[in-house]
Write an enzyme that holds these catalytic residues in place. Structure first.
Site, short mmCIF file in Angstrom:
data_model
loop_
_atom_site.label_atom_id
_atom_site.label_comp_id
_atom_site.label_asym_id
_atom_site.label_seq_id
_atom_site.Cartn_x
_atom_site.Cartn_y
_atom_site.Cartn_z
N GLY A 49 8.86 1.54 -4.06
CA GLY A 49 8.31 0.19 -4.00
C GLY A 49 8.01 -0.33 -5.38
O GLY A 49 7.87 0.46 -6.33
N GLN A 93 4.30 -5.36 -11.93
CA GLN A 93 4.67 -4.09 -12.57
C GLN A 93 5.81 -4.28 -13.56
O GLN A 93 6.14 -3.35 -14.31
CB GLN A 93 5.11 -3.06 -11.53
N CYS A 118 2.45 6.42 -8.92
CA CYS A 118 2.77 5.02 -9.21
C CYS A 118 3.60 4.96 -10.48
O CYS A 118 3.27 5.63 -11.47
CB CYS A 118 1.47 4.24 -9.39
N LEU A 119 4.66 4.16 -10.46
CA LEU A 119 5.52 4.03 -11.64
C LEU A 119 4.74 3.49 -12.84
O LEU A 119 5.10 3.75 -13.98
CB LEU A 119 6.71 3.10 -11.34
N HIS A 179 0.01 -0.32 -1.06
CA HIS A 179 0.02 0.00 -2.50
C HIS A 179 0.55 -1.20 -3.31
O HIS A 179 -0.02 -1.58 -4.33
CB HIS A 179 0.88 1.25 -2.71
N GLU A 180 1.65 -1.79 -2.83
CA GLU A 180 2.26 -2.91 -3.58
C GLU A 180 1.39 -4.17 -3.52
O GLU A 180 1.27 -4.89 -4.51
CB GLU A 180 3.68 -3.21 -3.06
N HIS A 217 -1.22 -3.93 -6.02
CA HIS A 217 -0.76 -4.33 -7.35
C HIS A 217 -0.91 -5.83 -7.55
O HIS A 217 -1.38 -6.29 -8.59
CB HIS A 217 0.72 -3.96 -7.54
ZN LIG Z 1 2.34 1.40 -8.04
#
Ligand SMILES: [Zn+2]
Length: 174
Positions: free
Chosen positions: A44, A49, A91-92, A133-134, A137
């Protein structure tokens, strides 16, 4: 080309704005985000991000089959959430960090797709976790905000140290 923004970049702490027009810029953003998500083996990605403060998320929990199950959700909202599930999330944008986080197990989300069509999504388990999660963000919340102070502080110190070190090692260009 866009890149993944990582902690402590302030863009990750800011609330993304509603998308009012799904124009060419948004279409490009979605294409670039999906390329980047698959390249990074992520399931995702939220627009902030990649430094774009727009309420756009994409996800695909079967990321290995590139593009077959990609979901694009613009201006996403959770309208129903039930039961709890605990999962070790990464998380990226928060490299080298994992934390056990409790989320809702079942959710119903709404938004529009890239063609501006309204969509309703009923999701459970990993897909539900991913959507939460997204959307976090988009609201400026990171997995670091869900874990204990202790765990968060240890990570912050580690990143501070790394950043100081890379400053130090960078050649001074005069
Ligand atoms: Zn993340």
């Amino acid at each position: 080309m866009i890149e993944i923004v990582t902690y402590p970049d302030p863009v990750l702490k800011r609330k993304a704005e509603l998308v009012e027009n799904i124009d060419g810029n948004i279409q490009n953003l979605i294409d670039n985000m999906s390329k980047l998500m698959y390249q990074s083996s992520g399931i995702g990605l939220a627009a902030n991000q990649v430094g774009e403060e727009k309420r756009v998320i994409i996800f695909d929990i079967n990321y290995k089959e590139k593009g077959k199950n990609l979901t694009v959700l613009i201006n996403p909202k959770i309208i129903l959430a039930e039961d709890k599930i605990e999962f070790e999330e990464g998380c990226l944008s928060v490299p080298d960090f994992q934390g056990k986080i409790t989320r809702k197990k079942f959710i119903k989300a709404q938004g529009v797709d890239r063609n501006g069509k309204s969509i309703d999504i009923e999701a459970e388990d990993l897909t539900a976790i991913c959507i939460q999660h997204e959307i976090d963000h988009l609201n400026g919340t990171l997995i670091l905000d869900h874990v204990s102070h202790l765990k968060r502080n240890i990570y912050k110190r580690k990143i501070d140290k790394l950043m100081k070190r890379s400053d130090h090692e960078q050649p001074k260009l005069l």
